[in-house]
Design an enzyme around this catalytic site. Structure first.
Site, short mmCIF file in Angstrom:
data_model
loop_
_atom_site.label_atom_id
_atom_site.label_comp_id
_atom_site.label_asym_id
_atom_site.label_seq_id
_atom_site.Cartn_x
_atom_site.Cartn_y
_atom_site.Cartn_z
N PRO A 70 36.86 57.23 19.34
CA PRO A 70 37.78 56.15 18.24
C PRO A 70 38.88 55.55 18.54
CG PRO A 70 38.74 58.58 18.38
CD PRO A 70 37.70 58.32 19.50
N CYS A 71 38.90 55.36 20.01
CA CYS A 71 40.09 54.68 20.65
C CYS A 71 40.09 53.16 20.14
CB CYS A 71 40.41 54.87 22.18
SG CYS A 71 39.08 54.50 22.81
#
Lengths: 445, 260
Positions: free
Chosen positions: B161-162
Site C-alpha cells: 500500500p505504500c
C-alpha cells in the site's frame, strides 16, 4: 550561573551516554535458546543433542539457520530445507522479532527457551513463506518503510538509501551492530539523523566523543526536544489474554494457537503541542481502553482489588490508599482525579528536569524489570513520581482512576506505564523503528 | 492539496457507500460484505468471496517467463494441459482492509485452483498482463507479496500500500485538470466482458493511463477538491480501478457509468 552551565553540560553528556547505553543494552539483548530437532526429522541414532544458541532479541529466527543447520544436517531426511520453529507445538511467525515472540509466548521467562526446529513440512497455511534471508530482509525493509511513513509521512528516507547502504544497514541489523546502524542512518536518512536535530538518534552523539563540542551541541538540541518531530509513533500491540489474574506467570497455560492472540499495528498520534508529554498509559488508553478497569468497581474484580492493593506498597503511598478507598466505596465520580491528585503536590515542570527524569525513568524501568510483580499501577516512591511526571500531569489527572489490567513488556522490560512514549520510541524500538508492545492481560477478549 | 489518504472513519463510510453501489448493480459479480472487527479502528473490513476467475494463459505471457524450474511450471507451459486449466476457474476471496500505518485501503486476497491447491505467487505472475507481471518481477518484495492477514493471521497475498496515497492524490481534481490538458481525444471506453482483468490499468508512471481511467469517473474530476463527501463516496471504486487488475479483480464498468 557558570556552575549551572557546567552542571548542565555534565547532565547532557550523562544523558547522551545513558541514552546510548540504554539502546546498546536493548541491542545486545539476547535469549538463550535450547533448540531441539523435531522427532519426525531425526533419522539417525542416537538422536542429535539439542543445540544451545544465543538469539538476538532484535533478530529473526530464520537468521539462525546458518548456526543451527550444521548441527542437525547429518540426521535430516532427504529433501530440501525450509527452516521453521515451534514452541510447545505453536509454529512461530518468523516475521515477528525473536524477543517479541519470547515476551509474548513465555509469560514466565523460561531460560533457556526450549524451541523445536523443523527443516521439513513447512506449515504454509499458517506461516508466510520464507525464502531464506531475502524474505527476512525485505520484511525488515518494508517494516522500516512503514515506520518511516508513520513517523514522517513519507517512505523516502528508506527508499533513497543506496543499494550499498541498504545492504550495510541490513548487515548491521543481522550483526546487531548498533554503531554502524546509527552511522548509516545519520549519513543517509535526513528525517532521522541528529544533524537535522531529530531526537531519534541520541545514541549517535554518544558513540562519538561525548566531550566534543559538536556532540554537546547535538545533545543540547536533542534535550531541548528540537528537530523533526514525528507526527505519529509506529507501534505494534500484541495482546495475550490469560484466564484469570495470576500471581505467578508459571500458572498461565501455553498458547496453542495464534487465534488466541490479538496483535495489530496502531500508530499513535504525537501531540503537536510540545509541552504535552504522551505516556505509555496514554497509548494504551487509546488502543486498548477495554483493558483498563473502570472507575466503578467491577463485581468480579472487587475482591481481588482489595486483596491485591495492600501488597503494592499502598501503605507507603497515600495516593494509592486514596484511590483504593474510592474504589472500595464504589463511588462513581465525574472527577476521577481525587485520589492521587490531591496528595501529590503540583509539579515543577522546567526543562532542567528533563535529564533527571530520563535517568529516573531508566532507573525505574530497571527496577521494574527486576521486580516483575503483577501490579502495574505502581509509581514507585513519590519523589520519583515527582521527577518523572512533569508534563504528563494532565494525562494522570484524567486517567489515574483507571487501572490497567495486565502487564506490559517492551524488549523484555516490564514498564511503568507513566514512562514518556517518546523515550520508549527512542530507546526501546527495534531496528525497524517499531515499538513492539507485549501485553499479558487477564481481561477476556 | 489532498494527500490521498483516508481516516479510519472515512474508510468505514466509504466502504458502506461502495457496497451500496456495487451490491445494487445488477451484474454477475458477487456481493461485498462487511466483517465487523471491533479491534480495528475502522471497525471492520470488506469481503468479496468466491470470485471465479478463468485461468488465463496467453502465448505472450509464456514468453515473458524465462526461467522455469518447478514441475508445476512445466505443466503450465505444456499446451495439452492448458486447455483443461482454462475451462476450470479458480476461486478467489478478496479482503479490503484499512491500513493503519498508511491510512489507505489495502487489498488482500487468497485463491484456490479447482483442484484445491492454493494459488501461488507464480500462478498470479502468469495470469497477469505483461506490464504488471513485469512490475512483479522488478519489485519482487515490494509490489505483491504474501503477508500475514492483519486479522486472520494467515498468509494472504497483499498488494503493497505504500504508493496508494500518492496515486489517489494524483487523481484529485487539481492535478487532474492540469494533466488532462493536452489530451484532445478521450480514450474509448471499453465494453464490459472484454477481458476485464486485462483492461487498461493506470500504471504508476503513465499520465495518459491515469486519464484513461478517470474518463469513467466524471464526478471525481468535476468535484471541487474540498468536497470531502465526494472523494469518500468514490474513493474505493477509484482505487479498485487501478488495484483490481493487479489482483485480477474485475471491476464492472457499469459502476463507473452509474456515477453519471
Amino acid at each position: 550561573m557558570g556552575n549551572e552551565d557546567e552542571d548542565g553540560k555534565t547532565g547532557e553528556e550523562d544523558f547522551a551516554v545513558r541514552a546510548f547505553e540504554a539502546r546498546k543494552h536493548v541491542w545486545m539483548g539476547a535469549i538463550p535458546l535450547l533448540v531441539h530437532l523435531h522427532e519426525s526429522e531425526v533419522t539417525s541414532l542416537p538422536a542429535p543433542t539439542p543445540l544451545l544458541i544465543l538469539a538476538p532479541r532484535n533478530g529473526y529466527l530464520p537468521l539462525l539457520a546458518d548456526s543451527i543447520k550444521p548441527h542437525f544436517q547429518s540426521t535430516l531426511p532427504p529433501g530440501s530445507d525450509t527452516i521453521w520453529f515451534d514452541y510447545e507445538g505453536l509454529p512461530l511467525k518468523w516475521h515477528i522479532p525473536t524477543g517479541v515472540l519470547f515476551d509474548l509466548l513465555c509469560a514466565e521467562p523460561e531460560r533457556p527457551w526450549n524451541l523445536t526446529v523443523h527443516f521439513r513440512a513447512y506449515p504454509f497455511d499458517l506461516l508466510s513463506p520464507c525464502e531464506g534471508e531475502d524474505s527476512v530482509k525485505w520484511n525488515f525493509v518494508n517494516a522500516l518503510k512503514e515506520a518511516s511513513y508513520v513517523m514522517f509521512g513519507s517512505t523516502k528516507s528508506v527508499m533513497n538509501l543506496s543499494q550499498t547502504e541498504q545492504s550495510d544497514l541490513w548487515k548491521s541489523v543481522v550483526k546487531g551492530d548498533l554503531e554502524s546502524y546509527d552511522h548509516i542512518f545519520s549519513r543517509s536518512k535526513p528525517g532521522m539523523n541528529l544533524n537535522s536535530n531529530a531526537p531519534w538518534n541520541t545514541g549517535r552523539s554518544a558513540s562519538h566523543r561525548p566531550s566534543s563540542a559538536d556532540s554537546e551541541l547535538e545533545n543540547k538540541r536533542t534535550r531541548a526536544g528540537e528537530g523533526v518531530r514525528p507526527g505519529r509513533l509506529p507501534m505494534r500491540f500484541y495482546i495475550r489474554s490469560v484466564k484469570e489474574k495470576f500471581d505467578d506467570f508459571c500458572d498461565s497455560s501455553p498458547v496453542d494457537s495464534w487465534d488466541q492472540l490479538v496483535y495489530m499495528t496502531r500508530p499513535i498520534d504525537v501531540p503537536k503541542d510540545k509541552e504535552t508529554v504522551l505516556t505509555l498509559r496514554d497509548a494504551l488508553m487509546k488502543v486498548v481502553p477495554h483493558l483498563f478497569s473502570s472507575k466503578s468497581p467491577i463485581v468480579n474484580n472487587e475482591s481481588d482489588e482489595s486483596r491485591r492493593s495492600p501488597e503494592s506498597s499502598a501503605e507507603s503511598d497515600p495516593a494509592k490508599l486514596g484511590e483504593v478507598s474510592d474504589q472500595d466505596t464504589g463511588n462513581e465520580k465525574l472527577e476521577p482525579e481525587v485520589g492521587d491528585i490531591v496528595v501529590v503536590a503540583p509539579l515543577p515542570c522546567g526543562a532542567d528536569e528533563t535529564g533527571d527524569s530520563h535517568e529516573a525513568l531508566e532507573e525505574e524501568s530497571r527496577m521494574n524489570a527486576q521486580d516483575p510483580c503483577g501490579n502495574l499501577y505502581e509509581f514507585g516512591d513519590e519523589d520519583k513520581l515527582l521527577t518523572t511526571t512533569g508534563g504528563l500531569w494532565e494525562g494522570l489527572k484524567v486517567q489515574s482512576a483507571k487501572q490497567f489490567e495486565g502487564v506490559v513488556r517492551i524488549q523484555g522490560i516490564e514498564l511503568n506505564l507513566d514512562i514518556p512514549l517518546d523515550w520508549v520510541a527512542r530507546n526501546l524500538c527495534g531496528p525497524e523503528m517499531f515499538i513492539h508492545l507485549c501485553i499479558c492481560t487477564w481481561v477476556s477478549r | 492539496m489532498w494527500d490521498g489518504t483516508l481516516s479510519a472513519a472515512d474508510f468505514q463510510y466509504a466502504s458502506k457507500e461502495f457496497m451500496k453501489l456495487w451490491n445494487h448493480e445488477e451484474c454477475n459479480m458477487n456481493q461485498w460484505s462487511w466483517e465487523e472487527r471491533p479491534e480495528s479502528s475502522a471497525q471492520g473490513y470488506l469481503i468479496l468471496e468466491g470470485v471465479s476467475l478463468p485461468e488465463i494463459e496467453t502465448p505472450l505471457m509464456h514468453e515473458s517467463l524465462s526461467m522455469e524450474t518447478d514441475d508445476k511450471e512445466e505443466l503450465f507451459s505444456d499446451d495439452a494441459t492448458l486447455t483443461d486449466l482454462t475451462s476450470q476457474p479458480s476461486r478467489c476471496t478478496y479482503h479490503v482492509i484499512y491500513n493503519e500505518s498508511y491510512n489507505v485501503p489495502t487489498i488482500y486476497f487468497r485463491g484456490y485452483h479447482s483442484d484445491g491447491s492454493p494459488i501461488n505467487w507464480l500462478d498470479i505472475h502468469m495470469s497477469l498482463p505483461s506490464h504488471l507481471a513485469q512490475q512483479m518481477d522488478q519489485n519482487r518484495w515490494t509490489f505483491l507479496t504474501q503477508e500475514e492477514h492483519p486479522y486472520l493471521h494467515r498468509p494472504w497475498f497483499m498488494l503493497h500500500p505504500c504508493g496508494t496515497s500518492s496515486i489517489m492524490s494524483l487523481m484529485s481534481t487539481e492535478r487532474l485538470k492540469q494533466k488532462s490538458r493536452g489530451y484532445a481525444t478521450p480514450p474509448e471506453p471499453r465494453k464490459r466482458g472484454e477481458g476485464e482483468d486485462k483492461q487498461a490499468v493506470p500504471s504508476r508512471s503513465s499520465d495518459l493511463e491515469f486519464d484513461t481511467k478517470l474518463e469513467f469517473i466524471p464526478s471525481i474530476r468535476e468535484a471541487p477538491t474540498n468536497q470531502v463527501g465526494n472523494y469518500r463516496d468514490q474513493y474505493l471504486l477509484t482505487w479498485l480501478s487501478f488495484v483490481g487488475p493487479a489482483v485480477r479483480l474485475p471491476v464492472p464498468l457499469d459502476l463507473f457509468k452509474s456515477l453519471n
